[in-house]
Design an enzyme around this catalytic site. Structure first.
Site, mmCIF file in Angstrom:
data_model
loop_
_atom_site.group_PDB
_atom_site.id
_atom_site.type_symbol
_atom_site.label_atom_id
_atom_site.label_comp_id
_atom_site.label_asym_id
_atom_site.label_seq_id
_atom_site.Cartn_x
_atom_site.Cartn_y
_atom_site.Cartn_z
ATOM 1 N N TYR A 1 94.531 -36.101 44.536
ATOM 2 C CA TYR A 1 94.053 -36.583 45.679
ATOM 3 C C TYR A 1 94.395 -38.106 46.024
ATOM 4 O O TYR A 1 95.316 -38.537 45.133
ATOM 5 C CB TYR A 1 92.313 -36.637 45.504
ATOM 6 C CG TYR A 1 91.591 -37.308 44.275
ATOM 7 C CD1 TYR A 1 92.303 -38.202 43.477
ATOM 8 C CD2 TYR A 1 90.192 -36.949 44.080
ATOM 9 C CE1 TYR A 1 91.471 -38.879 42.496
ATOM 10 C CE2 TYR A 1 89.562 -37.538 42.928
ATOM 11 C CZ TYR A 1 90.266 -38.325 42.130
ATOM 12 O OH TYR A 1 89.564 -38.814 41.255
ATOM 13 N N GLU A 2 93.942 -38.703 46.804
ATOM 14 C CA GLU A 2 94.629 -39.763 47.578
ATOM 15 C C GLU A 2 96.126 -39.520 47.621
ATOM 16 O O GLU A 2 96.771 -40.606 47.603
ATOM 17 C CB GLU A 2 94.159 -41.132 46.752
ATOM 18 C CG GLU A 2 92.858 -41.467 46.384
ATOM 19 C CD GLU A 2 91.978 -41.455 47.583
ATOM 20 O OE1 GLU A 2 92.520 -41.839 48.678
ATOM 21 O OE2 GLU A 2 91.021 -41.342 47.882
ATOM 22 N N GLY A 3 96.636 -38.519 48.551
ATOM 23 C CA GLY A 3 97.972 -38.324 48.531
ATOM 24 C C GLY A 3 98.705 -37.725 47.444
ATOM 25 O O GLY A 3 98.552 -38.365 46.256
#
Lengths: 588, 588
Positions: free
Chosen positions: B435-437
């Site tokens: 998550y978050e890239g």
């Protein structure tokens, strides 16, 4: 989402392990190339149609335990699949012909096991243990034990287990406290509690044959005082049919990270009138008997890691070809088109194939240890199998977890959702690095017991084989660069081996400190060797389609994995001092 | 089984990130060394006493979803813990003082976040998102939006979310289909479905402030046509109290591999009369606004990886000191005495500390980007933070999973049993790489956007800083050898950076192919640099106890991790061709 990996299995059997050559040389009179093809094809079909659908059901439903009756029920569908599997004769495939088995080579048994485990590893592990238990009884049991128990195990009517671990005795079996007392009638009474017993209780069969490591009263302390006993769930009547319930029961089922389809049991022996056991092999020689089973099981667990890696790879490639994200040249493309995703998929593929190659190279050695033409050839191959087994187990299972984790990553956020199935592979793969001897134990076994086999000659002969391959690789323009990379890595491995051997001779603990990175270094060289053999065979055969893929795998592995060999060698030889310096801080 | 890691946080804050120096230089007038100590100590106490007990409950119980009412209920104990956390003022700690926050530096916010996440990462992630949402509103929202929404978020009375992902838009946000239409009264009507929304619905607070990325009808295609909207769960009445339910509801909860305590929701906007939204920032500039939030969130997610690694390390060391297996010199010893176990524990400790160092080095740059004395210093540090953020995120989270996996391995068979808790860390850590890239996106961001910052000067300045440290390390007998190893690794990094930069300028896709191993190489150098700074500071302070441990960490990392740098450099520079050769095979 599972296509039997028949091509890769065939390639590995023939081109890495030389099965075709062994058949032509007459080692397996009952086997032919056609039969190999037919067995693989049928096993692949069975794995895809019957076993693969169990995988999710086993994970989501798991096994259930009834504390009142001590009964364990497998997930819906498992009983029926097991029945079909036995009826089709798969249980008998790798077993000795004297007791109803088909006596196929270890290589074939391993190939078929890979298919079962790729389809559903929680299923595969049970069949593997039965096979190991049967081999142990065949190798060490009395004629009566063999006649009584093996036919039922070979047909799959009964399953087998391996009862080693106790709460205080995991990696260190010398701490086992389960006891055995003579009953006066030639049988024994076993008492104690065993934990982590895979398929220790279940509803697949009408009997279970437990092999139990226990200590006879008055036996020497430590590993030399252990004896092996056969303790059935049901004792047999005069017709050899299960009759009286023996005093062994399941008292708990573990809730595990993965392989939920496989029941992991706590077994209690001798709570009431005493569990009737039969001695297998000689008194106090139980550990040696168990090692028959464990060595084979270790190879098969390595292969189980490869199998889960194969499954995860297939799923990731399929997803990456479907899932569209991001543009190339103005067009939204499937993510398989992005180089970083390609790197993950490429790593998954070559690691899987490299580890598979090592497993089958080990199986070839085991077959030649049995069927080699001369006593010397058999002895040399037995030693070679000993050398390679810890690498097959540890690298195969490390690859299992690493590839499964990459598989999650390829899926992005979807990979973290259980519904997708990618996470199950990661959870299932993780046990393989632990059971049948943790990978740390494998590394220590490699360094302390295997490098010294035949005074180091086993390793030297193996390295000479790699050099022969190197020469052939160097002779082809397409593999010349790979040969250079492999040659450098092999040189590092040889230097590092010499250093470890010297430390070992001097009792220097740096030999132990370097064991794990050393095993990885060894595996990189051995894996590249296997990929190189695959490429050379395809080149020799002038098979353009196969050549493309195999050449690519070998070159990709050489350029993207072998460059770590030099650093690993430096860590083994130069990192131990810093580790020793920190021991006091870690011990606290 | 959780002792707040105050000493390591203090060391990293002061000796790696130079917080003490920044305070002395007057950058944070409201902060003193005493206050730092008091905050960490109180946060540690709260984390250990209130949050750590939630970790198991959250995992075993998870969140529940009522499809009829669209309500999500957190695990037992979570509501009360959240209430206490807000009452103690922790929500406000990193927030801007204008709206009730304490305005502490990013460094302090990060240190405290590490404690929350070490205690219970499924708890920590929620607080982190609220903080990010508040920062985004503070940076881009109108005065009215800020006045209306920030006080409730800063106090923790309301939480915030980040609504980016849709089924067809994950890593590629240009595919977002959620729409926004003007309502004519200055507000907007939002319609669409967002997935994977962390804490998208829950029972902790009486309102939730969603930040939603959507496309205004007629906006340009792609990422330049996205706008950001604030869409509350409840619209406010004239007193600013939650009143009318907005048209947004949770329609499903994901069943995930881990962080079960954190609800991951599918949110449906505008099913009925339309979800009322307020534009944040300018039309079509939504992605830029969201990046304010994402960059900070990326650093914090990297730190979350470190936090889980810390927790797993603590548990593994404690287990290894208790669990007795195997003899040394005739005596059964705790497994921490065995070199192979020591290697696992040592790797866990130094990887955790190396990744922590990178996170705090990044936070320092963010603080100097805000508080630096000159515009040049602020700009240079903003660029440095940009350079380091993808490394902090990807390496921190890779370390989280790697260390948690080692933690399972240290436990042996017990590690695979959920009751032990080691497996939960592995499951919890795994999301951070996604998550978050995803970490692949981080690597591509590093190579394509960050190496080129200021025409490469940002990287060059950072490398010059490492060289200054190298010089100091070379001047001490105790760190001289480490300096040599780090110097070689830095040279490899510089050469590799030059190669990637040249490829990038030429549009050569090998730059993308090498991104992931390049990020790892960068992280090894940056991590060793941080450990080296820690060692130097301890030497300078003549603190014998600290010096032992910090010197050891730096030397162990240098001897057992840095040797891989050269191989990684060769993979980046030499592996891309082989990857490109296989692209066609992978694409199929």
């Amino acid at each position: 989402m599972f296509v039997p990996q028949i091509d890769d299995l065939r390639q590995t059997l023939d081109d890495v392990a030389g099965l075709e050559g062994l058949i032509e040389a007459g080692l397996f009179p009952d086997l032919s190339a056609d039969l190999v093809a037919a067995v693989l094809s049928e096993a692949g079909r069975f794995a895809a149609e019957v076993l693969a659908p169990l995988n999710r059901a086993g994970d989501r439903h798991g096994c259930t335990f009834d504390a009142a009756t001590h009964a364990v029920t497998t997930a819906p569908g498992w009983r029926e699949a097991y029945r079909q599997w036995c009826e089709a004769g798969w249980a008998a495939l790798p077993c000795p012909p004297d007791y109803g088995g088909q006596g196929l080579p270890v290589l074939m048994g391993l190939a078929v096991q890979e298919l079962w485990n790729t389809a559903a590893s929680a299923y595969g592990i049970g069949t593997l243990l039965t096979q190991g238990a049967a081999e142990t009884i065949a190798a060490h049991g009395s004629e009566e034990l063999r006649r009584t128990w093996l036919p039922g195990m070979v047909s799959g009517r009964w399953t087998g287990t391996m009862n080693l671990t106790e709460a205080q005795a995991g990696s260190d079996l010398s701490a086992i406290q389960t006891t055995a007392e003579p009953a006066g009638d030639g049988t024994w009474r076993i008492a104690g509690t065993k934990i982590f017993i895979t398929y220790g209780e279940h509803d697949l069969t009408d009997n279970i044959v437990h092999l139990v490591l226990a200590r006879i009263a008055g036996a020497p302390q430590g590993t030399r005082g252990m004896s092996l006993f056969l303790v059935p769930k049901f004792l047999l009547d005069e017709d050899g049919e299960p009759a009286r319930r023996n005093d062994v029961k399941c008292i708990g089922l573990e809730e595990k990270l993965g392989i939920h389809g496989s029941p992991t049991c706590t077994l209690r022996f001798g709570d009431e009138e005493g569990a009737v056991g039969f001695l297998v092999g000689e008194e106090n020689r139980g550990l040696a008997c168990m090692f028959t089973m464990m060595n084979n099981a270790r190879l098969h667990v390595g292969m189980q890691g490869v199998a889960v890696a194969e499954r995860a790879s297939q799923q990731a490639v399929a997803f990456a070809r479907e899932r569209r994200q991001g543009k190339l040249a103005g067009e939204v493309v499937p993510i398989v088109r992005h180089p970083d995703v390609q790197r993950m998929l490429a790593d998954m593929e070559v690691k899987t194939q490299a580890a598979r190659s090592i497993c089958f190279e080990t199986a070839r050695a085991l077959d030649l240890a049995d069927h080699g033409a001369t006593p010397e050839e058999r002895a040399a191959n037995a030693a070679l199998a000993g050398l390679l087994t810890p690498i097959a187990k540890a690298f195969g299972t490390d690859v299992g977890s690493e590839v499964a984790s990459l598989g999650v990553q390829v899926h992005g956020g979807m990979g973290y959702i259980e519904e997708t199935g990618a996470a199950q592979h990661l959870r299932d793969a993780r046990i393989c690095q632990i059971y049948e001897g943790t990978n740390g134990i494998q590394a220590i076994d490699l360094v302390t017991r295997k490098l010294t086999l035949e005074g180091g000659d086993t390793f030297a002969r193996w390295a000479a084989g790699v050099k022969a391959t190197l020469k052939a690789l160097a002779a082809h323009a397409a593999t010349e660069a790979m040969a250079g990379e492999l040659g450098r890595a092999l040189a590092v491995l040889e230097e590092t081996t010499a250093q470890l051997t010297a430390w070992l001779a001097a009792g220097d603990r740096r030999a132990l400190a370097g064991a794990t990175p050393y095993l990885r270094l060894f595996a990189l060289v051995a894996g590249a060797h296997g990929l190189g053999l695959g490429a050379l065979a395809a080149l020799a055969r002038n098979d353009a389609a196969a050549t493309d893929r195999r050449l690519w795998r070998a070159r990709y592995f050489a350029a993207n994995h072998l460059p770590l060999a030099a650093g690993l060698g430096r860590i083994v030889c130069g990192g131990g001092d810093a580790l020793a310096d920190g021991a006091g801080l870690l011990i606290g």
